[in-house]
Design a protein around this motif. Structure first.
Motif, mmCIF file in Angstrom:
data_model
loop_
_atom_site.group_PDB
_atom_site.id
_atom_site.type_symbol
_atom_site.label_atom_id
_atom_site.label_comp_id
_atom_site.label_asym_id
_atom_site.label_seq_id
_atom_site.Cartn_x
_atom_site.Cartn_y
_atom_site.Cartn_z
ATOM 1 N N LYS A 34 0.856 -1.196 0.000
ATOM 2 C CA LYS A 34 0.000 0.000 0.000
ATOM 3 C C LYS A 34 0.893 1.248 0.000
ATOM 4 C CE LYS A 34 -2.335 -1.506 3.644
ATOM 5 N NZ LYS A 34 -3.324 -1.872 4.631
ATOM 6 N N ALA A 35 0.249 2.409 -0.101
ATOM 7 C CA ALA A 35 1.003 3.667 -0.058
ATOM 8 C C ALA A 35 1.844 3.701 1.211
ATOM 9 C CB ALA A 35 0.034 4.843 -0.100
ATOM 10 N N GLY A 36 3.103 4.056 1.080
ATOM 11 C CA GLY A 36 3.996 4.162 2.230
ATOM 12 C C GLY A 36 4.743 2.881 2.567
ATOM 13 N N ASP A 37 4.401 1.774 1.904
ATOM 14 C CA ASP A 37 5.068 0.496 2.229
ATOM 15 C C ASP A 37 6.417 0.329 1.547
ATOM 16 O OD1 ASP A 37 3.095 -0.455 3.899
ATOM 17 O OD2 ASP A 37 2.085 -1.669 2.366
ATOM 18 N N VAL A 38 6.665 1.052 0.434
ATOM 19 C CA VAL A 38 7.892 0.829 -0.345
ATOM 20 C C VAL A 38 8.675 2.135 -0.442
ATOM 21 C CG1 VAL A 38 8.839 0.006 -2.548
ATOM 22 C CG2 VAL A 38 6.663 -0.926 -1.710
ATOM 23 N N MET A 72 3.755 -14.984 -2.773
ATOM 24 C CA MET A 72 5.161 -15.289 -2.511
ATOM 25 C C MET A 72 6.095 -14.081 -2.551
ATOM 26 S SD MET A 72 4.931 -18.865 -2.805
ATOM 27 C CE MET A 72 6.494 -19.534 -3.287
ATOM 28 N N PHE A 73 5.560 -12.877 -2.692
ATOM 29 C CA PHE A 73 6.433 -11.700 -2.634
ATOM 30 C C PHE A 73 6.537 -11.248 -1.180
ATOM 31 C CE2 PHE A 73 4.465 -11.486 -6.865
ATOM 32 C CZ PHE A 73 5.584 -11.394 -7.667
ATOM 33 N N THR A 74 7.729 -10.798 -0.785
ATOM 34 C CA THR A 74 7.900 -10.207 0.542
ATOM 35 C C THR A 74 8.697 -8.919 0.383
ATOM 36 O OG1 THR A 74 7.958 -12.408 1.535
ATOM 37 C CG2 THR A 74 8.716 -10.606 2.910
ATOM 38 N N THR A 75 8.254 -7.885 1.078
ATOM 39 C CA THR A 75 8.917 -6.577 1.000
ATOM 40 C C THR A 75 9.408 -6.192 2.394
ATOM 41 O OG1 THR A 75 7.433 -5.937 -0.807
ATOM 42 C CG2 THR A 75 8.582 -4.150 0.344
ATOM 43 N N TYR A 76 10.701 -6.001 2.525
ATOM 44 C CA TYR A 76 11.324 -5.562 3.783
ATOM 45 C C TYR A 76 11.681 -4.086 3.619
ATOM 46 C CZ TYR A 76 12.450 -10.538 4.718
ATOM 47 O OH TYR A 76 12.405 -11.893 4.935
ATOM 48 N N THR A 77 11.235 -3.233 4.526
ATOM 49 C CA THR A 77 11.617 -1.824 4.434
ATOM 50 C C THR A 77 12.234 -1.369 5.748
ATOM 51 O OG1 THR A 77 9.890 -1.420 2.805
ATOM 52 C CG2 THR A 77 10.794 0.516 3.898
ATOM 53 N N GLY A 82 20.718 5.610 7.453
ATOM 54 C CA GLY A 82 19.671 6.617 7.618
ATOM 55 C C GLY A 82 18.762 6.800 6.415
ATOM 56 N N VAL A 83 19.019 6.081 5.320
ATOM 57 C CA VAL A 83 18.219 6.284 4.098
ATOM 58 C C VAL A 83 17.222 5.122 3.942
ATOM 59 C CG1 VAL A 83 18.332 6.546 1.579
ATOM 60 C CG2 VAL A 83 20.175 7.450 3.027
ATOM 61 N N PRO A 84 15.927 5.418 3.727
ATOM 62 C CA PRO A 84 14.950 4.335 3.560
ATOM 63 C C PRO A 84 15.215 3.501 2.303
ATOM 64 C CG PRO A 84 13.844 6.423 4.046
ATOM 65 C CD PRO A 84 15.278 6.747 3.758
ATOM 66 N N ILE A 85 15.192 2.192 2.476
ATOM 67 C CA ILE A 85 15.416 1.248 1.371
ATOM 68 C C ILE A 85 14.461 0.066 1.547
ATOM 69 C CG2 ILE A 85 17.062 -0.408 0.354
ATOM 70 C CD1 ILE A 85 19.312 1.545 0.975
ATOM 71 N N SER A 86 13.926 -0.438 0.425
ATOM 72 C CA SER A 86 13.119 -1.658 0.458
ATOM 73 C C SER A 86 13.873 -2.788 -0.232
ATOM 74 C CB SER A 86 11.784 -1.452 -0.255
ATOM 75 O OG SER A 86 10.978 -0.541 0.458
ATOM 76 N N VAL A 101 8.378 -4.612 -10.486
ATOM 77 C CA VAL A 101 8.676 -3.245 -10.928
ATOM 78 C C VAL A 101 7.393 -2.415 -10.945
ATOM 79 C CG1 VAL A 101 9.551 -1.816 -12.809
ATOM 80 C CG2 VAL A 101 10.684 -3.977 -12.256
ATOM 81 N N ARG A 102 6.328 -2.964 -11.520
ATOM 82 C CA ARG A 102 5.096 -2.160 -11.655
ATOM 83 C C ARG A 102 4.420 -1.911 -10.306
ATOM 84 N NH1 ARG A 102 3.464 -2.097 -17.279
ATOM 85 N NH2 ARG A 102 4.679 -3.607 -18.441
ATOM 86 N N GLU A 103 4.310 -2.956 -9.487
ATOM 87 C CA GLU A 103 3.545 -2.788 -8.251
ATOM 88 C C GLU A 103 4.351 -2.107 -7.141
ATOM 89 O OE1 GLU A 103 1.188 -6.136 -7.002
ATOM 90 O OE2 GLU A 103 0.543 -6.594 -9.045
ATOM 91 N N SER A 104 5.647 -2.371 -7.085
ATOM 92 C CA SER A 104 6.424 -1.742 -5.994
ATOM 93 C C SER A 104 6.520 -0.236 -6.194
ATOM 94 C CB SER A 104 7.832 -2.340 -5.892
ATOM 95 O OG SER A 104 8.607 -1.985 -7.016
#
Ligand code: R1P
Length: 296
Positions: A34-38, A72-77, A82-86, A101-104
């Protein structure tokens, strides 16, 4: 990882917007984000264990946000320096990379830098297993399913034209990897992304007729800088190229096997290399400037 915030898979709910299906919660259909997750800076990796090992390099691994999807997708953020990375578990093949690529990037505001870290089969006989190849370009090999063996003009496989990695991101990645690892461990080449692992990478077998006996020779005759086989990079670079300036992409891969010599890399060495190379990749993502305006 203990004490981490894990968002569990969501029930399908109602799908809205047939062109870009979203669940009723607003999460994308396959990644479940969702918005803010990536974050604007993304590392795509093939398997779940690799992502977990790399996420331990975040500034505060215990506060990593994890979104698991039913596909089966997992997103770690988290943050690195100090810089946000997923970090996104992508799975295998260009269809999975297309979802990633499209959804993230769907909800991400502003420009995006995306790097893939994969494993790969090396094509250059002089490159030992464990060599890390940075893609300056990628080409895609697809089976010709209409191939007619009796037609001497027909080829059983097709090779696309190359697409380029983003030159600035690729150069920064190459220099960070070279300073982390010894120089001869890091090489630059033309990535050959394949439609499949077995037939389209020229693997022999008696169970299926794949018409692939000459596949490696065909690739090398048509691309003198062909350096390695894997299955996702072309799609990442191709979508970045068509993203109207929003996405800058680059890719690298660790040589798990040398297809010319048969040499393989033990899994323990692979896991060590994943972590060392990820320090370079996370630094690249953290330092890369995303300030450029979006151009059409
Ligand atoms: C095949 O074994 C898989 O390994 C390589 C290929 O691209 C394909 O996805 O990369 P990963 O280790 O990143 O999955």
């Amino acid at each position: 990882m203990d004490n981490i915030s894990v968002q569990q898979p969501q029930n399908a709910g109602v799908l809205i917007n047939p062109n870009f299906p979203l669940l009723e919660s607003g999460a994308t259909m396959h990644l479940g984000v969702k918005a803010g997750d990536v974050a604007n800076r993304i590392l795509s990796v093939g398997d779940a264990g690799r992502a977990e090992r790399i996420a331990r390099l975040f500034d505060s691994p215990e506060s990593t946000k994890i979104v698991k999807s039913e596909r089966m997708f997992t997103t770690y953020t988290g943050t690195y320096k100090g810089v946000p990375i997923s970090i996104i578990v992508t799975g295998m093949g260009i269809a999975m990379m297309d979802f990633v690529v499209r959804e993230s990037t769907f909800y991400v505001q502003g420009n995006v830098a995306m790097i893939r870290l994969g494993t790969t089969g090396l094509l250059k006989p002089s490159w030992p297993a464990g060599t890390i190849v940075v893609a300056k370009q990628a080409r895609f090999v697809q089976q010709n399913y209409d191939y007619c063996p009796s037609n001497s003009n027909d080829e059983p496989y097709r090779l696309t034209n190359p697409v380029d990695a983003d030159a600035s991101l690729k150069d920064l990645l190459y220099s960070k990897l070279s300073s982390k690892l010894s120089n001869e461990k890091v090489r630059e080449g033309v990535n050959i992304t394949t439609e499949t692992f077995y037939a389209a990478q020229g693997r022999a077998g008696d169970l299926f007729e794949d018409y692939n006996e000459r596949l490696i020779q065909f690739v090398e005759e048509n691309e003198s800088e062909a350096s390695n086989f894997e299955m996702e990079t072309f799609k990442l670079l191709q979508l970045a190229d068509k993203s109207k300036g929003k996405i800058k992409a680059a890719a690298c891969a660790i040589g798990l096997i040398n297809r010319a010599t048969g040499e393989t890399l033990p899994y323990q060495s692979l896991h060590e290399l994943e972590v060392v190379s990820s320090e370079a990749i996370l630094s690249t993502l953290a330092e890369f400037s995303l300030d450029n305006p979006i151009s059409n």
